[in-house]
Design an enzyme around this catalytic site. Structure first.
Site, PDB file in Angstrom:
ATOM      1  N   LYS A  55    -115.528 -64.654 -29.332  1.00 36.75           N
ATOM      2  CA  LYS A  55    -116.194 -63.446 -28.853  1.00 36.75           C
ATOM      3  C   LYS A  55    -117.498 -63.210 -29.606  1.00 36.75           C
ATOM      4  CE  LYS A  55    -115.190 -59.245 -30.451  1.00 36.75           C
ATOM      5  NZ  LYS A  55    -116.342 -58.328 -30.657  1.00 36.75           N
ATOM      6  N   ASN A  56    -117.442 -63.333 -30.926  1.00 35.69           N
ATOM      7  CA  ASN A  56    -118.610 -63.012 -31.744  1.00 35.69           C
ATOM      8  C   ASN A  56    -119.723 -64.043 -31.641  1.00 35.69           C
ATOM      9  OD1 ASN A  56    -117.441 -60.633 -32.630  1.00 35.69           O
ATOM     10  ND2 ASN A  56    -116.543 -61.584 -34.447  1.00 35.69           N
ATOM     11  N   CYS A 149    -115.976 -50.135 -31.905  1.00 39.64           N
ATOM     12  CA  CYS A 149    -114.957 -49.657 -32.835  1.00 39.64           C
ATOM     13  C   CYS A 149    -115.582 -48.818 -33.936  1.00 39.64           C
ATOM     14  CB  CYS A 149    -114.218 -50.841 -33.470  1.00 39.64           C
ATOM     15  SG  CYS A 149    -113.211 -51.773 -32.312  1.00 39.64           S
ATOM     16  N   ARG A 154    -122.070 -48.484 -39.828  1.00 38.41           N
ATOM     17  CA  ARG A 154    -122.625 -49.817 -39.543  1.00 38.41           C
ATOM     18  C   ARG A 154    -124.043 -49.588 -39.044  1.00 38.41           C
ATOM     19  NH1 ARG A 154    -118.528 -53.650 -36.303  1.00 38.41           N
ATOM     20  NH2 ARG A 154    -118.171 -51.874 -34.939  1.00 38.41           N
ATOM     21  N   ASP A 339    -112.733 -59.345 -40.568  1.00 39.82           N
ATOM     22  CA  ASP A 339    -111.955 -59.293 -39.327  1.00 39.82           C
ATOM     23  C   ASP A 339    -110.546 -59.854 -39.500  1.00 39.82           C
ATOM     24  OD1 ASP A 339    -113.955 -58.095 -37.927  1.00 39.82           O
ATOM     25  OD2 ASP A 339    -114.554 -59.850 -36.775  1.00 39.82           O
ATOM     26  N   ARG A 431    -110.824 -56.272 -25.696  1.00 37.81           N
ATOM     27  CA  ARG A 431    -112.207 -56.518 -26.079  1.00 37.81           C
ATOM     28  C   ARG A 431    -112.366 -57.874 -26.767  1.00 37.81           C
ATOM     29  NH1 ARG A 431    -113.679 -53.474 -30.196  1.00 37.81           N
ATOM     30  NH2 ARG A 431    -115.710 -54.487 -30.010  1.00 37.81           N
TER      31      ARG A 431
END
Length: 452
Positions: A55-56, A149, A154, A339, A431
């Site tokens: 995903k990232n 999230c 951030r 993560d 997600r």
């Protein structure tokens, strides 16, 4: 343990009654369904699972396709709600996007807009990655601050400061960013205060077609950064130093679309490893890349798991009872990834002994600890430190996903727990994990996605 478990559960349920009543009434009136995961724990996982694309990595690659004129075919692209949100942004901007299983084809030639509406920006935090690409391609960008999230502060200050150094004029007004470049961006030396992945990605996108040379000092070194640089290079960018602390970009006038395959998801890999470990299972993870999680694998070995690496496959054999892990400190890559903290916390909650976690990236990333405590875990949190005293067993309970990785931790806990766990707010899981419940079913788990 049972008494300790029941008391906090009762208090938590009573606090949530008004919210649950609202959800029931609202969803009933709107004709919406609330999906939950129901997990009957205590079953050993066994078998093989294929790791999806990351995903990232997929999200910045899709944003980068704006720069590459023509049609870029991104393969091994996971089917996630965050990917769907990126596709919606691309289509809103005028791109032609076609999706099939595992592939997203983006034709950026029809690009006709430079604005992203608030409704699309709120869908995911990573939407800010479109900022650098839009400015580089159109000379301007108009968007609101991103959603995603809530893991604590951030800030995108590093992104904005870097873009300003490249020549972008940015006005922050009523929660929106109004960005404009007076012509082609100008390469320069940019030193980041923190090796931010998102800021590094935005600089790479903006600098690829800037005039002159851009040097990124204290750049993020994550494998996803290397993946983005590889795609940009295939499209004609001139980048050196990917995966190192200093990256140099020699700007070119234009990029041309090219096919690219997304790297395997290292956090999905860790999640399945933790699921296998917590159930005393034996799993083969096909398509995994052990080098990407080199700092995580020793944690599983310390817990008593046996790991075997083969070409294109990683196997884990877990003992009946896990050992404690002395200390886990999250750090920028190549350190222990933030993560992976939540899935490992769920694993150590039933290990023999005391494990200590220190969260150095986000100050609000222990929300899942409260939900694990509802299941009988013994966890004490003080600031950025969490002390986990392993218990004999967890008990199934109604819990809620607090965020993407926190939700994965609760799934792992549910697999190990005695009884039934009902997990709500699973849109967080969608997600970042493709077909998590069906994959676990194939490994022997009793897990169902149902509608309330």
């Amino acid at each position: 343990m049972q008494a300790r478990h029941r008391a906090p559960t009762g208090r938590a349920v009573s606090r949530r009654k008004p919210l649950l009543l609202f959800r029931t009434i609202f969803c009933g009136e709107m004709g919406l369904n609330m999906e939950i995961l129901r997990i009957d724990g205590g079953r050993r996982l066994d078998g093989a699972v294929t790791i999806h694309g990351a995903k990232n990595s997929a999200l910045p690659l899709l944003a980068a396709s704006l720069l590459a004129r023509g049609t870029s075919e991104i393969t091994n692209c996971p089917q996630l709600s965050d990917v769907a949100a990126s596709v919606n942004i691309l289509r809103h901007l005028g791109c032609r996007v076609e999706r099939s299983e595992g592939t997203v084809a983006v034709d950026s030639l029809p690009l006709s807009r430079s604005d992203v509406p608030d409704s699309l920006m709120r869908e995911m935090r990573s939407s800010i990655i479109f900022l650098g690409a839009l400015i580089a391609r159109t000379g301007e960008a108009h968007m609101s601050f991103p959603g995603g999230c809530e893991l604590g502060a951030r800030p995108i200050d590093l992104h904005l400061a870097a873009l300003r150094q490249l020549g972008v004029k940015i006005i922050e007004e009523r929660g929106r960013l109004l960005c404009r470049a007076g012509g082609r961006l100008k390469g320069t030396a940019i030193a980041l205060d923190f090796p931010s992945v998102g800021a590094t990605e935005n600089i790479l996108l903006a600098a690829s077609t800037a005039e002159g040379k851009t040097t990124i000092l204290n750049a993020a070194r994550e494998p996803e950064i290397v993946d983005l640089c590889a795609y940009l290079s295939r499209c004609g960018a001139r980048i050196q130093g990917a995966g190192e602390g200093a990256i140099t970009v020699e700007g070119v006038e234009r990029l041309t679309a090219a096919p690219y395959r997304v790297m395997p998801d290292r956090i999905e890999t860790v999640t399945y490893l933790a699921a296998g470990a917590v159930t005393g299972g034996r799993l083969a993870l096909r398509g995994a890349e052990p080098a990407h999680i080199a700092t995580v694998l020793p944690v599983f070995e310390e817990a008593g798991c046996e790991l075997t690496c083969r070409p294109g496959e990683l196997e884990i054999r877990a003992p009946a009872r896990l050992r404690r892990v002395r200390s886990i400190r999250t750090m920028p890559y190549p350190g222990f990834p933030t993560d992976a903290q939540a899935p490992l916390m769920a694993m150590t909650s039933v290990a023999d002994g005391t494990s200590v976690f220190v969260e150095n990236i986000f100050e609000n990333r222990y929300k899942h600890a409260g939900e694990l405590i509802r299941m009988g875990a013994n966890i004490k949190v003080e600031g950025r430190v969490a002390v986990v005293e392993g218990v004999e067993s967890l008990s199934g309970a109604p819990v809620e996903c607090t965020d993407l990785r926190g939700g994965a931790a609760l799934v792992i806990a549910g697999l190990a727990a005695d009884g039934t766990t009902s997990l709500r707010e699973i849109h967080h899981l969608d997600r970042g994990y493709e077909g998590l419940d069906s994959a676990l079913q194939g490994l022997g788990a009793h897990i169902q996605r149902i509608e309330e």
